[in-house]
Write an enzyme that holds these catalytic residues in place. Structure first.
Site, PDB file in Angstrom:
ATOM      1  N   HIS A   1      29.441  24.915  -1.061  1.00 50.89           N
ATOM      2  CA  HIS A   1      30.618  24.052  -1.105  1.00 50.89           C
ATOM      3  C   HIS A   1      30.265  22.566  -1.145  1.00 50.89           C
ATOM      4  CE1 HIS A   1      30.256  24.052   3.415  1.00 50.89           C
ATOM      5  NE2 HIS A   1      30.676  22.819   3.259  1.00 50.89           N
TER       6      HIS A   1
ATOM      7  N   ASP B   1      28.037  31.228   0.642  1.00 49.01           N
ATOM      8  CA  ASP B   1      28.198  29.768   0.648  1.00 49.01           C
ATOM      9  C   ASP B   1      26.847  29.056   0.741  1.00 49.01           C
ATOM     10  OD1 ASP B   1      29.710  27.390   0.495  1.00 49.01           O
ATOM     11  OD2 ASP B   1      29.485  27.114   2.648  1.00 49.01           O
TER      12      ASP B   1
ATOM     13  N   SER C   1      27.042  19.381   6.644  1.00 48.56           N
ATOM     14  CA  SER C   1      27.031  20.642   5.914  1.00 48.56           C
ATOM     15  C   SER C   1      25.751  20.820   5.108  1.00 48.56           C
ATOM     16  CB  SER C   1      28.229  20.678   4.962  1.00 48.56           C
ATOM     17  OG  SER C   1      28.523  21.981   4.573  1.00 48.56           O
TER      18      SER C   1
END
Length: 513
Positions: free
Chosen positions: A130, A162, A242
């Site tokens: 993502h 992911d 992230s």
């Protein structure tokens, strides 16, 4: 001058010398410099000896940060398309990374930021899908700890975990040790490193607060292929973290920071990381093959809760329940059947659907695994040769409250209609048209479900067709009523149900007290 005057002068001079000496000796150690006096600040005593345990802890934390920080990169992503990232409304669990965005005019370029961890000395970098999935061609830039910048190439992504791998043209890069995430336990000290809110090279510390979390945020389009087995921690992370590493006290990377639990898209106490053992498999496949190769059993599964355990005759909830076996899949070929309970894979216990998914996802097509099952209260081992996914997949069953969509309208009812208040169901005999539509030879049709009843809470919906109560086929509404009334309060039964979407599932019901 008279002799008397001379004596007085000598006396006064001697007295002045004596008085001056006394003054100097009284202020010994003081720098009598009126132009630049010194000021005493703080205590003038020596610091006590530091507690050896605290000193060791301090040095250990410092050494971990010093070792890992050079392996963490700052990733910026340019995207000219419409952002589809993390404006998730009132969702409680959020990805973080692309949420940290700084934009030109609304229709102009958008820039997202995240983190990554270097995997190889020649520039392969692991991050989240993502973070980079919306990047333009040549829109990914990597900044190393030493401030060098590189354009990065997207090597491959895996939306079902992911994860993504990117590559920069560099050599001699620092790489971390990769730990065994299967050894992680609740209470272990961990560190999160990354670039939250643009604050590069940030390190936070916490503990592992839970394992095996399933948040239903990966591949939330509903395909059921998302693999979630998150490590939950209370190490502070924010947008920009992230893709960064989660590290243990040995300085080993044990996870990839991916999501947070929040109501405001900022850290509120809990963060979630993808286990490193899964990430290593995905990254290795992407680097070697350009895509991820996974073996699949080809079953639709559901967690075993207390009611289902009671219905199956188990002493406690354990294993995962096989709702459906895919036609032509590896499970069908090996002899797995609907109604089986998978207890172990290669000797390792599986007590949730995400545990089974994670284990199988680490294997390749053609691998043979030993699946231990419970069938008709008897345990047996089955050898399963995993296959590549075509239409077969290990798919977690939908939550009990997602058993089917509530629909308005009603089939033409037959004459027999029975209300069973104890479980909140109204049923009717099945008609020939419904048999044909549902491709069944028998059963009863659910006509209505009372809100908040046992049936409602377990996910039974109007237009479901109930085929079996336990092992007993149901041929009429009266027969179903008798079977339910034969049970004592507190007993549990397992219903085989075919839904409006024509898929068959098993639903446990507990007869209310």
């Amino acid at each position: 001058m008279s002799s008397r005057s001379v004596l007085v002068a000598v006396f006064l001079l001697a007295l002045g010398i004596i008085f001056g000496g006394i003054l100097v000796s009284s202020f010994k150690g003081v720098d009598v410099t009126f132009a630049n006096p010194q000021v005493k600040l703080g205590a003038q005593t020596q610091s006590p000896k530091v507690n050896p345990s605290l000193q060791a802890l301090n040095e250990a934390f410092h050494s971990i940060g010093k070792e890992i920080t050079p392996t963490v990169v700052y990733i910026t992503v340019k995207s000219t398309g419409e952002s589809k990232s993390d404006d998730q409304g009132d969702r409680f669990f959020h990805f973080f990374g692309p949420e940290f965005r700084f934009e030109m005019p609304r229709r102009g370029p958008q820039f997202g930021a995240g983190s990554g961890v270097i995997l190889t000395e020649d520039g392969y970098i692991l991050t989240n899908n993502h973070v980079v999935q919306e990047a333009d061609r040549d829109g990914i830039e990597v900044t190393l700890h030493d401030s060098r910048k590189f354009k990065a190439k997207l090597i491959g992504t895996d939306r079902y975990t992911d994860l993504a791998v990117i590559k920069i043209e560099a050599n001699g890069l620092a790489v971390p040790r990769l730990g065994n995430s299967d050894e992680v336990e609740v209470g272990h000290i961990v560190f999160a490193l990354g670039n939250p809110l643009g604050l590069t090279s940030t390190m936070t510390q916490g503990i592992v607060s839970a394992l095996g979390r399933q948040l239903r945020i990966i591949d939330d389009a509903g395909s059921g292929y998302g693999i979630e087995n998150f490590i939950q921690t209370d190490a502070a992370v924010n947008p920009g973290n992230s893709g960064g590493p989660l590290v243990n006290i040995a300085g080993e990377v044990i996870g990839v920071n991916t999501a947070i639990a929040t109501t405001n898209q900022r850290y509120q106490g809990y963060s979630f990381a993808i286990p490193m053992n899964l990430a290593k498999k995905v990254a290795g496949d992407i680097i070697k093959f350009g895509t991820v190769r996974r073996g699949y059993i080809g079953v639709r599964i559901q967690n075993v809760d207390a009611v289902m355990a009671k219905a199956l005759g188990l002493d406690k909830p354990q294993g995962v329940f096989v709702q459906e076996v895919t036609s032509g899949g590896a499970g069908e070929a090996a002899g797995i059947k609907p109604g089986d309970v998978i207890l172990r894979v290669d000797g390792k216990e599986v007590n949730s659907s995400n545990q089974l998914q994670t284990i199988i996802a680490s294997r390749y097509p053609g691998d043979v695994v030993t699946v231990s099952i419970l069938r008709d209260k008897k345990k047996m081992d089955i050898k399963v040769t995993l296959r590549a996914r075509e239409e077969d997949e290990v798919v977690p069953a939908r939550d009990s409250r997602e058993g089917g969509r509530r629909e308005s309208g009603r089939e033409k009812t037959s004459s027999k209609r029975v209300k069973i208040s104890s479980i909140g169901l109204t049923i009717r005999n099945i008609d020939e048209r419904t048999k044909k539509d549902y491709e069944v030879d028998y059963g009863v049709v659910v006509d209505a479900v009372e809100p908040f009843s046992e049936a409602d809470q377990r996910g039974i919906v109007a237009k479901d067709v109930i085929l079996n109560v336990g092992d007993e086929p149901v041929k009429s509404a009266s027969e179903f009523e008798e079977l339910i009334k034969s049970k004592k309060p507190g007993d549990a039964v397992l219903l085989r149900v075919k839904g409006p979407n024509k898929s068959t599932r098993y639903i446990p019901l507990e007869i209310p007290e």
